[in-house]
Design an enzyme around this catalytic site. Structure first.
Site, PDB file in Angstrom:
ATOM      1  N   HIS A  85       2.288  -0.728  -1.163  1.00 34.23           N
ATOM      2  CA  HIS A  85       1.546   0.326  -0.482  1.00 34.23           C
ATOM      3  C   HIS A  85       1.973   0.456   0.977  1.00 34.23           C
ATOM      4  CE1 HIS A  85      -1.987   0.361  -3.566  1.00 34.23           C
ATOM      5  NE2 HIS A  85      -0.804   0.547  -4.122  1.00 34.23           N
ATOM      6  N   GLU A  87       0.206   0.622   3.712  1.00 27.82           N
ATOM      7  CA  GLU A  87      -0.478  -0.321   4.593  1.00 27.82           C
ATOM      8  C   GLU A  87       0.162  -1.701   4.500  1.00 27.82           C
ATOM      9  OE1 GLU A  87      -3.826   2.074   2.472  1.00 27.82           O
ATOM     10  OE2 GLU A  87      -1.758   1.500   2.080  1.00 27.82           O
ATOM     11  N   CYS A 113      -6.897   0.981  -0.609  1.00 23.66           N
ATOM     12  CA  CYS A 113      -7.427   0.390  -1.842  1.00 23.66           C
ATOM     13  C   CYS A 113      -7.987  -0.996  -1.519  1.00 23.66           C
ATOM     14  CB  CYS A 113      -6.326   0.298  -2.906  1.00 23.66           C
ATOM     15  SG  CYS A 113      -5.082  -0.973  -2.558  1.00 23.66           S
ATOM     16  N   CYS A 116      -5.291  -3.542  -0.335  1.00 23.93           N
ATOM     17  CA  CYS A 116      -4.916  -3.321   1.065  1.00 23.93           C
ATOM     18  C   CYS A 116      -6.052  -3.715   2.002  1.00 23.93           C
ATOM     19  CB  CYS A 116      -4.519  -1.865   1.278  1.00 23.93           C
ATOM     20  SG  CYS A 116      -2.933  -1.441   0.501  1.00 23.93           S
TER      21      CYS A 116
END
Length: 165
Positions: A85, A87, A113, A116
């Site tokens: 991801h 992040e 999410c 993260c």
């Protein structure tokens, strides 16, 4: 006169960094393009976007997104996602460079999410500004419990503070 006009039209820091996150998202090869920027003291520390791990094939090279091909609903079974991801990539990039993100702000084009969120909490980031909704109830609960300021950046370029439960 021209200088005065240009100065009054300068974007806020939040507008500026969110624009950078949106630009970062354009590098993504995922069906859901996400970008992230981590800042400290109004300086960019790290940038990330979502995509396959370094050196591995992207989903588009493997016949499509595994989550889509397996009819996995959004926000569930995140372990099936091949991508790292945005992040996560921003946090990893800062760590690789030996740069502290402690107390920093994360600008991200989509709400983080729960995976993260855990990384954000342990990285000790203090503020998240997100644009698109991807509400993960577990993520919301953890971020609230960790006392991280979470703000929604809306299309009208205004920040809306998210109330804690």
């Amino acid at each position: 006169m021209v200088e005065e006009k240009l100065f009054s039209e300068r974007p806020s820091w939040d507008e500026y960094f969110m624009t950078m996150a949106e630009l970062a998202s354009s590098r993504s090869t995922c069906r859901r393009q996400v970008g992230a920027v981590i800042t400290k003291n109004n300086e960019i520390v790290s940038i990330g976007y979502n995509g396959a791990p370094k050196g591995l094939k992207h989903c588009s090279e493997l016949g499509g997104c595994l989550r889509t091909l397996n009819h996995i609903p959004s926000g569930t079974r995140q372990e099936f996602c091949r991508a790292v991801h945005a992040e996560q990539n921003a946090i990893i990039q800062a760590a690789k460079q030996g740069v502290s993100i402690l107390g920093g702000t994360l600008y991200v084009t989509t709400y983080p999410c729960s995976i993260c969120a855990r990384m954000i909490i342990n990285s000790e980031l203090k503020r998240i500004v997100y644009k698109g909704d991807y509400m993960d109830d577990n993520s919301k609960a953890m971020l609230a419990e960790a006392d991280i300021v979470v703000e929604h950046f809306d299309e009208a370029k205004r920040l809306i503070k998210i109330a804690k439960n």
